[in-house]
Design a protein around this motif. Sequence first.
Motif, PDB file in Angstrom:
ATOM      1  N   UNK A 102      53.944 -57.307  76.753  1.00  0.00           N
ATOM      2  CA  UNK A 102      55.227 -57.263  76.065  1.00  0.00           C
ATOM      3  C   UNK A 102      55.938 -55.946  76.325  1.00  0.00           C
ATOM      4  N   UNK A 103      55.161 -54.877  76.329  1.00  0.00           N
ATOM      5  CA  UNK A 103      55.786 -53.591  76.623  1.00  0.00           C
ATOM      6  C   UNK A 103      56.331 -53.592  78.045  1.00  0.00           C
ATOM      7  N   UNK A 104      55.554 -54.192  78.965  1.00  0.00           N
ATOM      8  CA  UNK A 104      56.024 -54.250  80.352  1.00  0.00           C
ATOM      9  C   UNK A 104      57.317 -55.041  80.443  1.00  0.00           C
ATOM     10  N   UNK A 105      57.353 -56.189  79.744  1.00  0.00           N
ATOM     11  CA  UNK A 105      58.570 -56.997  79.834  1.00  0.00           C
ATOM     12  C   UNK A 105      59.739 -56.302  79.133  1.00  0.00           C
ATOM     13  N   UNK A 106      59.413 -55.548  78.102  1.00  0.00           N
ATOM     14  CA  UNK A 106      60.465 -54.779  77.443  1.00  0.00           C
ATOM     15  C   UNK A 106      61.051 -53.756  78.418  1.00  0.00           C
ATOM     16  N   UNK A 107      60.154 -53.130  79.154  1.00  0.00           N
ATOM     17  CA  UNK A 107      60.591 -52.127  80.119  1.00  0.00           C
ATOM     18  C   UNK A 107      61.509 -52.767  81.158  1.00  0.00           C
ATOM     19  N   UNK A 108      61.082 -53.902  81.690  1.00  0.00           N
ATOM     20  CA  UNK A 108      61.911 -54.527  82.726  1.00  0.00           C
ATOM     21  C   UNK A 108      63.232 -55.019  82.140  1.00  0.00           C
ATOM     22  N   UNK A 109      63.187 -55.475  80.869  1.00  0.00           N
ATOM     23  CA  UNK A 109      64.437 -55.916  80.258  1.00  0.00           C
ATOM     24  C   UNK A 109      65.397 -54.754  80.119  1.00  0.00           C
ATOM     25  N   UNK A 110      64.875 -53.631  79.663  1.00  0.00           N
ATOM     26  CA  UNK A 110      65.739 -52.465  79.464  1.00  0.00           C
ATOM     27  C   UNK A 110      66.319 -51.998  80.786  1.00  0.00           C
ATOM     28  N   UNK A 111      65.470 -51.942  81.826  1.00  0.00           N
ATOM     29  CA  UNK A 111      66.008 -51.473  83.114  1.00  0.00           C
ATOM     30  C   UNK A 111      66.978 -52.510  83.694  1.00  0.00           C
ATOM     31  N   UNK A 119      65.307 -59.967  82.663  1.00  0.00           N
ATOM     32  CA  UNK A 119      64.178 -59.491  83.448  1.00  0.00           C
ATOM     33  C   UNK A 119      64.632 -59.038  84.817  1.00  0.00           C
ATOM     34  N   UNK A 120      63.752 -58.310  85.437  1.00  0.00           N
ATOM     35  CA  UNK A 120      63.989 -57.849  86.803  1.00  0.00           C
ATOM     36  C   UNK A 120      62.697 -58.112  87.545  1.00  0.00           C
ATOM     37  N   UNK A 121      62.787 -58.728  88.694  1.00  0.00           N
ATOM     38  CA  UNK A 121      61.562 -59.042  89.436  1.00  0.00           C
ATOM     39  C   UNK A 121      60.725 -57.792  89.632  1.00  0.00           C
ATOM     40  N   UNK A 122      59.420 -57.848  89.602  1.00  0.00           N
ATOM     41  CA  UNK A 122      58.587 -59.049  89.533  1.00  0.00           C
ATOM     42  C   UNK A 122      58.110 -59.379  88.122  1.00  0.00           C
ATOM     43  N   UNK A 123      58.546 -58.628  87.122  1.00  0.00           N
ATOM     44  CA  UNK A 123      57.971 -58.871  85.793  1.00  0.00           C
ATOM     45  C   UNK A 123      58.834 -59.865  85.027  1.00  0.00           C
TER      46      UNK A 123
END
Lengths: 347, 323
Positions: free
Chosen positions: A65-74, A97-101
Amino acid sequence: MRSPFQKLNESSIELGTLKIPFLTPLKKKRTVQSGPFWVLVQKEISDHIRSLRSIILFAIIVLTCLASLYTAVSGIKDKDPSDLSRDNLFLMLFTMYKDPIPPYITFIGFLGPLLGISLGFDAINSERNKGTLSRLMSQPIPRDYIINAKFVGALSVISFLFFALGFLVMGIGLLVIGIPPTAEEFWRIIFFIMISIVYVAFWLNLAILFSVRFKQAATSALSCIAIWIFFSVFFGMLISLIGSALAPSQTAPVEDLLSYSKFMHGLSNFSPNELFSEATSTLLTPSIRTLGPLTMSQVYGAVPNPLSLGQSVLLVWPQLTGLIAATIVCFGLSYLLFLRQEIRSRS
Amino acid sequence: MTEVMIQLRGLTKKYEDITAVDNLTLDILRGEIFGLLGPNGAGKSTTILMLLGLTEPTSGSVHVNGVDATRYPIRVKQIVGYLPDDVGFYEDRTGVENLVLTAQLNGVAQDEALDRAQTLLKRVGLEQAGDKKVGTYSRGMRQRLGLADVLIKNPDIIILDEPTLGIDPEGVREFLRLIRTLSRDEGLTVLLSSHHLHQVQQICDRVGLFVSGRLLATGNIDELAKALFEKDPIIIRIQLRSADDRLQHVLENMEDVHKIKKLDESRFELHCTRDITSEIARKIVREGYDLQELTKKHYGLDEIYHRYFEGGDRHEKPLSKVK
């Protein structure tokens, strides 16, 4: 009537100088007795929290979830500010999201079943194999307390986890993007979390059903995982296979195309994964106006505004009730099966 | 002491084509230790399950302290403590935690549960191990913890299913002594099932012989022996320095001697209708023979057991373990 201050003074006088007056009422032993059912629920919850298995799973889910949060924010940061519609920026934390996450909702859709399965697959059979079930059964409690407590205990752990995660994502998102959610966005997220809980509850109940049915924990775990893989991988393939076989020709009349598309949609809705992803993506993307096909005449003249929360909920109502129904069916079956089983020690 | 605690009337349980318990009628009185004795698969466990209302009888009735166990299992379970044959605990919890959980399920408040758990652990000799995880316990310790677990609800009746299985002989003796003292001190009614006759013999007031779902006989050991060996309840063996036919004749003509069997030159076996050991000794000495040894053979459970369980083919039908 005496004032609290008077009371405080009196007790401090009685107790002498060294004791702190407020401590005495607290020291009095707890006499509140929770009923046997809640004792069982407490036991279940503490079992889940203590077990290494769930700790590992919780860790995986939190990390993803933290990883997906990171990709969402970026992803949000990369976006051109001009085409960000202010309305659903906050919701993008969950869907962007941003690939690949993949985004948060995909992660939940994928890992949620695993969580449910891992909390439920050995609910009854491990107790049976350890010989604790017959010990529980010889206590003066109705038999269904045991299975109900299993369900309620695991469900509270799941709810706690999901609400904590949801609020965590919201909080971090708030810090990073700096725009507070509107009340509507907030409620959308709450609804989303609740649907996730129902979704995981379905898998939990399926796992409990198998744990009642199969004597070996490994058998029930494998059966659950088989069903999970079937729905998350093969079901889509199967649908497209049937779809290509049934597809009407390009020149077919509109009614045929429409009924074909409706049929395919109905077919795919047999999958709980599909129900979940439709429900959640609709809730978190207010601009989704329909889940079925639209004719040109229906679209013509429509104002491309996001839907209100009530309308979105209305749109996913069938999906939601479908999920709840599947959950209840699974639970009902395991309840029935469990109540009719004969409990012998370790057999 | 004549109050009936457990009353079984025509109890029958059928599993598809197998009759696990067949028309069982039995009364167990308050404060007695009753042993249900029988080989594996005789239906002992099934009977116990019906007693607790964990399974429904096909026909017949079970009353525990006047309560119908089939209709009101919860009320029965409030006064009955049950120790299943392979008792299981939550391995990653301590002994105390396991006991407290049971107590709480019986509606005991947490603080009192803790007190009771400590007292009982002391009672069964586990006060040192109370805070260790049950996973580290030995078989004997588990069994003793199981006893504490049964007692924590303050039962009137305790039911122990094969309680001595898998414990070493010393442990068994200790365990049985514990059960006996508990029963005597607290006036507990104890029903224990076993296929280990010697252990049952040590502590039971009465035993019931249970084979292929049927209760063949009940009573204390003497009564059972009497019922079984009605014709010649007592066997006396004598050994002399030398013997002849005259002696045999003299002995045979004694009152109460039913039969005399010559084992070898100097040894005889006398089947008597009552205990006439001293008369025989007197007779032999008076007749001028040298008596070297005189033993009265008791009918232990061994003989009873053999007679019933292994004596004839009619009981030999192996009942496949009913699942």
